[in-house]
Design a protein around this motif. Structure first.
Motif, short mmCIF file in Angstrom:
data_model
loop_
_atom_site.label_atom_id
_atom_site.label_comp_id
_atom_site.label_asym_id
_atom_site.label_seq_id
_atom_site.Cartn_x
_atom_site.Cartn_y
_atom_site.Cartn_z
N ALA A 187 0.99 -1.25 0.06
CA ALA A 187 -0.06 -0.07 -0.05
C ALA A 187 0.74 1.35 0.03
N SER A 188 2.07 1.13 0.63
CA SER A 188 3.11 2.29 0.76
C SER A 188 3.38 2.68 -0.68
N GLY A 189 3.85 1.60 -1.25
CA GLY A 189 4.32 1.85 -2.62
C GLY A 189 3.42 2.22 -3.63
N LEU A 190 2.08 1.93 -3.64
CA LEU A 190 0.99 2.24 -4.40
C LEU A 190 0.81 3.81 -4.01
N ALA A 233 3.56 5.71 -5.80
CA ALA A 233 3.12 5.78 -7.07
C ALA A 233 2.28 6.72 -7.55
N LEU A 234 1.06 6.62 -6.82
CA LEU A 234 0.08 7.49 -7.24
C LEU A 234 0.39 9.02 -7.16
N THR A 235 1.08 9.29 -6.27
CA THR A 235 1.64 10.68 -5.97
C THR A 235 2.67 11.39 -7.05
N THR A 236 3.31 10.41 -7.66
CA THR A 236 4.44 10.94 -8.57
C THR A 236 3.96 10.59 -10.04
N GLY A 237 3.04 9.48 -10.16
CA GLY A 237 2.88 8.88 -11.59
C GLY A 237 1.65 9.73 -12.29
#
Length: 167
Positions: free
Chosen positions: A118-121, A124-128
């Motif tokens: 969940a941390s990775g997701l 990823a959503l904040t920068t992608g």
């Protein structure tokens, strides 16, 4: 801030990075202390810097209230979980002949893995949000899985691309 990070510390199964989704939710969406980009930058700095992963909490506290905020956030994140870990370790040591400590530890493994995913997701959503950002994230993920390349190099490349305005 002390109450927020104090409660969050009790959810930090496997370390402070397991609470990244909750930190993001509180700092960006609820309290509006920072933007998505600022949060992602603070995460990158905390990972590049030597020291514990809890450094992101210190950076958030510093961003919100200077040095006093950094101290309050850090102690709030470390204190309750340290006290809890002390008492749990004493309890587990006394019941070393029981099967429950092994069951408890086995049950925490998938929870910890889920929190890290969940941390990775969230990161990823904040920068992608652009196709270039998404390509960098996917490329870094493929490199991490396919090679033994130190993740520091991927963070450096991502930082350079961000500084250059590409991402």
């Amino acid at each position: 801030m002390a109450w927020t990070f104090g409660l969050m510390s009790l959810l930090a199964i496997g370390g402070a990075n397991s609470t990244i989704p909750e930190m993001h939710r509180v700092a960006v969406d609820v309290q509006h202390w920072m933007s998505n980009a600022q949060f992602a930058d603070m995460f990158a700095i905390s990972q590049l810097s030597p020291g514990p992963n809890v450094l992101i909490v210190t950076l958030i506290g510093y961003h919100v209230a200077g040095i006093a905020g950094a101290l309050v956030a850090t102690f709030a994140m470390c204190g309750p979980s340290a006290v809890f870990a002390y008492f749990v370790s004493n309890m587990l040591t006394r019941s070393s002949q029981s099967i429950w400590p092994a069951i408890l530890q086995a049950a925490l493994v998938p929870i910890s893995i889920g929190l890290m995913c969940a941390s990775g997701l969230i990161l990823a959503l904040t920068t992608g949000s652009t196709w270039v950002g998404a390509a960098v994230i996917v490329g870094a993920g493929v490199l991490a899985l396919a090679t033994r390349l130190n993740p520091l190099w991927m963070l450096i490349v991502g930082g350079i691309l961000g500084f250059a305005g590409v991402v």
